[in-house]
Scaffold this motif. Structure first.
Motif, short mmCIF file in Angstrom:
data_model
loop_
_atom_site.label_atom_id
_atom_site.label_comp_id
_atom_site.label_asym_id
_atom_site.label_seq_id
_atom_site.Cartn_x
_atom_site.Cartn_y
_atom_site.Cartn_z
N GLY A 161 77.49 -32.80 -108.24
CA GLY A 161 78.36 -31.96 -107.43
C GLY A 161 78.67 -30.61 -108.03
N GLU A 162 78.13 -30.28 -109.21
CA GLU A 162 78.43 -28.99 -109.82
C GLU A 162 77.69 -27.87 -109.08
OE1 GLU A 162 80.54 -27.82 -111.63
OE2 GLU A 162 81.38 -29.44 -112.84
N TRP A 163 78.14 -27.68 -107.88
CA TRP A 163 77.55 -26.75 -106.92
C TRP A 163 77.86 -25.30 -107.27
CZ3 TRP A 163 81.20 -24.63 -103.19
CH2 TRP A 163 80.63 -23.96 -102.11
N GLY A 164 79.01 -25.07 -107.88
CA GLY A 164 79.45 -23.70 -108.14
C GLY A 164 78.64 -22.96 -109.17
N HIS A 165 77.83 -23.69 -109.96
CA HIS A 165 77.05 -23.03 -111.00
C HIS A 165 75.56 -23.10 -110.71
CE1 HIS A 165 80.40 -21.83 -113.45
NE2 HIS A 165 80.96 -22.96 -113.05
N ASN A 166 75.25 -23.11 -109.42
CA ASN A 166 73.91 -22.79 -108.94
C ASN A 166 73.93 -21.36 -108.42
OD1 ASN A 166 72.29 -25.38 -109.01
ND2 ASN A 166 74.13 -26.06 -107.96
N PRO A 167 72.77 -20.70 -108.37
CA PRO A 167 72.75 -19.34 -107.84
C PRO A 167 73.09 -19.32 -106.35
CG PRO A 167 70.74 -19.82 -109.07
CD PRO A 167 71.46 -21.13 -108.88
N LEU A 168 73.71 -18.25 -105.90
CA LEU A 168 73.94 -18.07 -104.47
C LEU A 168 72.60 -18.08 -103.75
CD1 LEU A 168 76.17 -17.39 -102.32
CD2 LEU A 168 75.46 -15.00 -102.60
N PRO A 169 72.41 -18.96 -102.75
CA PRO A 169 71.12 -19.03 -102.08
C PRO A 169 70.81 -17.77 -101.27
CG PRO A 169 72.41 -21.03 -101.70
CD PRO A 169 73.33 -20.01 -102.30
N ALA A 170 69.52 -17.50 -101.12
CA ALA A 170 69.02 -16.39 -100.30
C ALA A 170 69.78 -15.09 -100.55
CB ALA A 170 69.07 -16.76 -98.82
N GLU A 175 73.26 -8.46 -103.86
CA GLU A 175 73.84 -9.65 -104.48
C GLU A 175 73.07 -10.06 -105.74
OE1 GLU A 175 75.65 -11.75 -100.44
OE2 GLU A 175 73.60 -12.23 -101.09
N ARG A 176 72.04 -9.27 -106.10
CA ARG A 176 71.25 -9.57 -107.29
C ARG A 176 71.51 -8.51 -108.37
NH1 ARG A 176 67.08 -10.97 -103.32
NH2 ARG A 176 66.43 -8.80 -103.37
N PRO A 177 71.65 -8.86 -109.63
CA PRO A 177 71.63 -10.23 -110.18
C PRO A 177 72.94 -10.98 -109.96
CG PRO A 177 72.07 -8.67 -111.93
CD PRO A 177 71.83 -7.85 -110.69
N GLY A 178 73.95 -10.31 -109.45
CA GLY A 178 75.24 -10.95 -109.20
C GLY A 178 76.18 -10.79 -110.38
N CYS A 188 76.23 -16.89 -110.10
CA CYS A 188 76.65 -18.25 -109.71
C CYS A 188 77.46 -18.18 -108.42
CB CYS A 188 77.50 -18.88 -110.80
SG CYS A 188 76.61 -19.32 -112.31
N ILE A 189 77.38 -19.23 -107.63
CA ILE A 189 78.17 -19.34 -106.40
C ILE A 189 79.64 -19.07 -106.69
CG2 ILE A 189 79.04 -21.03 -104.73
CD1 ILE A 189 76.16 -22.21 -104.69
N GLU A 190 80.14 -19.57 -107.81
CA GLU A 190 81.55 -19.37 -108.16
C GLU A 190 81.93 -17.89 -108.23
OE1 GLU A 190 84.16 -20.32 -112.12
OE2 GLU A 190 83.48 -22.04 -110.92
N THR A 191 81.02 -17.05 -108.69
CA THR A 191 81.34 -15.63 -108.85
C THR A 191 81.44 -14.91 -107.51
OG1 THR A 191 79.03 -14.87 -109.05
CG2 THR A 191 80.14 -15.60 -111.07
N PHE A 192 81.00 -15.55 -106.44
CA PHE A 192 81.11 -14.97 -105.10
C PHE A 192 82.21 -15.63 -104.26
CE2 PHE A 192 76.65 -14.06 -106.19
CZ PHE A 192 76.57 -12.72 -105.86
N LEU A 193 82.48 -16.92 -104.49
CA LEU A 193 83.29 -17.68 -103.55
C LEU A 193 84.64 -18.15 -104.09
CD1 LEU A 193 80.59 -19.88 -101.76
CD2 LEU A 193 81.53 -17.67 -101.06
N SER A 194 84.94 -17.92 -105.35
CA SER A 194 86.26 -18.30 -105.87
C SER A 194 87.34 -17.40 -105.29
CB SER A 194 86.29 -18.22 -107.39
OG SER A 194 86.25 -16.87 -107.81
#
Length: 308
Positions: A161-170, A175-178, A188-194
């Motif tokens: 479930g550690e979804w937040g530390h995968n790269p933001l898809p597509a 949004e690169r490198p983020g 990481c997803i966390e850096t966009f959605l927290s």
């Protein structure tokens, strides 16, 4: 360390980024005591003291010695027993379970906070009777837990479930490198959605620092800049959740954390994730938590079954 006589009363502790909460459940799983205190950031000794204080006051209030389950950011390493992957970085490499067991003089059960949240919602919440529940935390950090038929899926590395530390898809070009994440990677997803990331995006675009719910209020009142920030957040959340649906195919995705209170997410995100899901239709439901922001602490108490 003493072994407890089974009273059937269970204490759950939710160690969050901004608050630490305790709840006591009766043998019939009714809430009989509850307390919240601010989380003291950056101080491991204060964390131990805060948790032990909550347990002691709760037991004094209800007159029962209880089992204790604790939901925390991150996980305990299967190799060392030390905390890893915690966005509350002062916990990393600390023997949290060992230290708490010494202070409380009893065995405790420790689990990732998002796993506790998912279990709570799967047992008697928004995902009740669902086979697969994906419980998301959109708060100080971004995490998730998986409940299969009401039971937590941990995985062999304790990171399911550690979804937040995968790269933001597509990712889009901008949004690169983020943003740089505390884990050392970019995007990481966390850096966009927290919650802090959402507020930072508004501040960068508008030059004013305001809270997430103020942004939501402005967007609802017709403020075009706030609405644009909301729409970009919704699109990113939809892409990120679509990748989960493609892999896990959950019956229900339940949102938790402070941003789960933004009501428009439940209407907009499912319409946006459909193009990214590899299916002719998407039956997965996106739901708010039935137990609100106390769902995780209830799940921590559920780490001990009601019979103990």
């Amino acid at each position: 360390m003493r072994q407890l006589e089974p009273s059937g009363f269970r204490i759950g502790i939710d160690l969050g980024g901004t608050k630490t909460e305790a709840v006591a459940l009766s043998p019939s799983s009714e809430v009989v005591a509850q307390e919240r205190v601010p989380t003291i950031k950056g101080d491991y000794a204060a964390t131990i003291s805060t948790i032990s204080g909550l347990v002691n006051r709760t037991e004094k209030q209800i007159g029962q010695t209880c089992t204790v389950g604790i939901g925390m950011p991150g996980a305990a390493s299967r190799e060392t027993g030390l905390v890893k992957n915690a966005n509350s970085t002062w916990l990393i490499a600390k023997p949290l379970q060992k230290d708490l067991e010494e202070v409380l003089k009893r065995p405790i059960r420790l689990q990732n906070d998002a796993n506790c949240f998912a279990v709570s919602e799967a047992i008697d919440g928004a995902g009740k009777d669902a086979e697969i529940v994906f419980g998301v935390i959109l708060g100080t950090g971004v995490g998730a837990g998986i409940a299969i038929r009401g039971e937590c899926l941990e995985g062999c590395n304790a990171i399911a479930g550690e979804w937040g530390h995968n790269p933001l898809p597509a990712p889009m070009d901008d949004e690169r490198p983020g943003p740089l994440c505390y884990c050392g990677r970019h995007g990481c997803i966390e850096t966009f959605l927290s919650g802090p990331a959402f507020e930072r995006q508004y501040a960068e675009a508008c030059g004013t620092e305001i809270g997430a719910h103020e942004i939501e209020t402005l967007a609802a009142s017709g403020d075009t800049r706030a609405d644009a920030i909301m729409r970009r957040y919704e699109a990113r959340l939809a892409r990120a959740l679509a990748s989960v649906i493609n892999i896990l195919d959950p019956d229900v995705i339940v949102l938790g954390g402070g941003l789960s209170n933004i009501r428009r997410l439940y209407d907009t995100v499912p319409t946006l994730w459909e193009p990214h899901v590899f299916s002719d239709s998407v039956r997965t439901r996106l739901s708010p938590p039935m137990h609100g922001d106390s769902s995780g602490v209830r799940g921590a108490a559920w780490l001990w079954p009601p019979s103990l």
